[in-house]
Design an enzyme around this catalytic site. Structure first.
Site, PDB file in Angstrom:
ATOM      1  N   GLU A 100       1.536  -1.542   3.955  1.00 21.25           N
ATOM      2  CA  GLU A 100       0.330  -0.861   3.480  1.00 21.25           C
ATOM      3  C   GLU A 100      -0.934  -1.492   4.068  1.00 21.25           C
ATOM      4  O   GLU A 100      -1.915  -0.793   4.338  1.00 21.25           O
ATOM      5  CB  GLU A 100       0.313  -0.872   1.953  1.00 21.25           C
ATOM      6  CG  GLU A 100       1.434  -0.008   1.381  1.00 21.25           C
ATOM      7  CD  GLU A 100       1.512  -0.028  -0.131  1.00 21.25           C
ATOM      8  OE1 GLU A 100       1.513   1.060  -0.727  1.00 21.25           O
ATOM      9  OE2 GLU A 100       1.569  -1.139  -0.703  1.00 21.25           O
ATOM     10  N   GLU A 150       9.694  -0.171  -2.144  1.00 18.84           N
ATOM     11  CA  GLU A 150       9.397  -0.274  -3.571  1.00 18.84           C
ATOM     12  C   GLU A 150      10.355   0.553  -4.430  1.00 18.84           C
ATOM     13  O   GLU A 150      10.752   0.121  -5.522  1.00 18.84           O
ATOM     14  CB  GLU A 150       7.945   0.148  -3.845  1.00 18.84           C
ATOM     15  CG  GLU A 150       6.913  -0.917  -3.509  1.00 18.84           C
ATOM     16  CD  GLU A 150       6.507  -0.917  -2.042  1.00 18.84           C
ATOM     17  OE1 GLU A 150       5.529  -1.591  -1.700  1.00 18.84           O
ATOM     18  OE2 GLU A 150       7.194  -0.257  -1.218  1.00 18.84           O
TER      19      GLU A 150
END
Length: 254
Positions: free
Chosen positions: A108, A128
């Site tokens: 990210e 995730e």
């Protein structure tokens, strides 16, 4: 003396910020997030700096959030969001130099950058979902705009890793370089950006970044608000003069 978690070096108009927690796979804790925020804020304020590079020491670019720090009660975010970056990247260009794995929040961070140079030993993932979590650091917001929709959805829903050559194939990277050459490749790209007019670069980045959210009927008016001050600047006159005189321009940022 404890070494800084972020090494900052300025070389002419280029700032290089190096994640410096290799023993923790450059995972982000509050100290590192704060250091990134401070370095970016200073970068945006400095007229002598035109482009920045985000690199990393060690074999891993970034493994995401430092879970040990999280369990101690730390939240590795600032006013700029996770890692002092993802919700409010700098106004000026930022290049990621990725020479190893960039996963979870590490990926990210990369997606929050404007340009990406990665080596053949890099890989990327948003794992995730495999941990019952959501990649809430901007990955789900940015990835579908950087890769074909269905491939971005597969990466998000399965958490699978994909290597740098696959990322390059789908247009995620600006440059794919041999192992160990990511920083050098980023420096070459930074030099190309730094050679351009700084006012024009800043306005151009803002237009490219913000225009997808502009109403179509207002797009040209909003672009004009940003481009006209650049057109009337001393740097614009210098650029035209240097072209006519067949020499490199000398930018003043005015």
């Amino acid at each position: 003396m404890t070494e800084s978690p972020l090494l900052v070096v300025d070389d002419g108009p280029v700032r290089t910020m190096t994640l410096n927690r290799p023993e923790a796979r450059n995972a982000i804790d509050l100290a590192l997030a704060t250091a990134i925020d401070e370095a970016i804020t200073d970068y945006d304020k400095r007229p002598d700096l035109r482009v920045a590079i985000l690199a990393a020491n060690g074999p891993t670019f970034c493994a995401g959030m430092d879970l040990k720090a999280f369990l101690r009660g730390e939240r590795p975010a600032t006013g700029r969001g996770f890692a002092g970056l993802v919700e409010m990247p700098p106004d000026k260009p930022l290049i990621a130099a990725v020479d190893g794995p960039a996963v979870a929040g590490g990926f990210e961070i990369v997606l929050a950058c404007d340009l990406i140079v990665a080596s053949e030993r890099a890989f990327f993932a948003l794992p995730e979902v495999r941990r019952g979590l959501v990649a809430a650091g901007g990955g789900l917001l940015r990835l579908p705009a950087r890769m074909p929709y269905h491939l971005a959805m597969e990466a998000a829903l399965t958490g699978r890793r994909f290597p740098a050559d696959e990322a390059a194939e789908h247009g995620l990277l600006n440059r794919l370089v041999p192992a160990g050459m990511a920083l050098e490749g980023a420096r070459e790209l930074a030099a190309e950006v730094a050679a351009c007019g700084p006012l024009a670069v800043a306005a151009t980045k803002r237009i490219v970044r913000d225009s997808p959210r502009w109403p179509a009927a207002e797009a040209f008016d909003r672009q004009r608000e940003l481009s006209e001050p650049v057109r009337s600047s001393a740097d614009a006159a210098e650029g035209a003069r240097a072209f006519a005189e067949k020499r490199d321009p000398v930018w003043t940022g005015k």
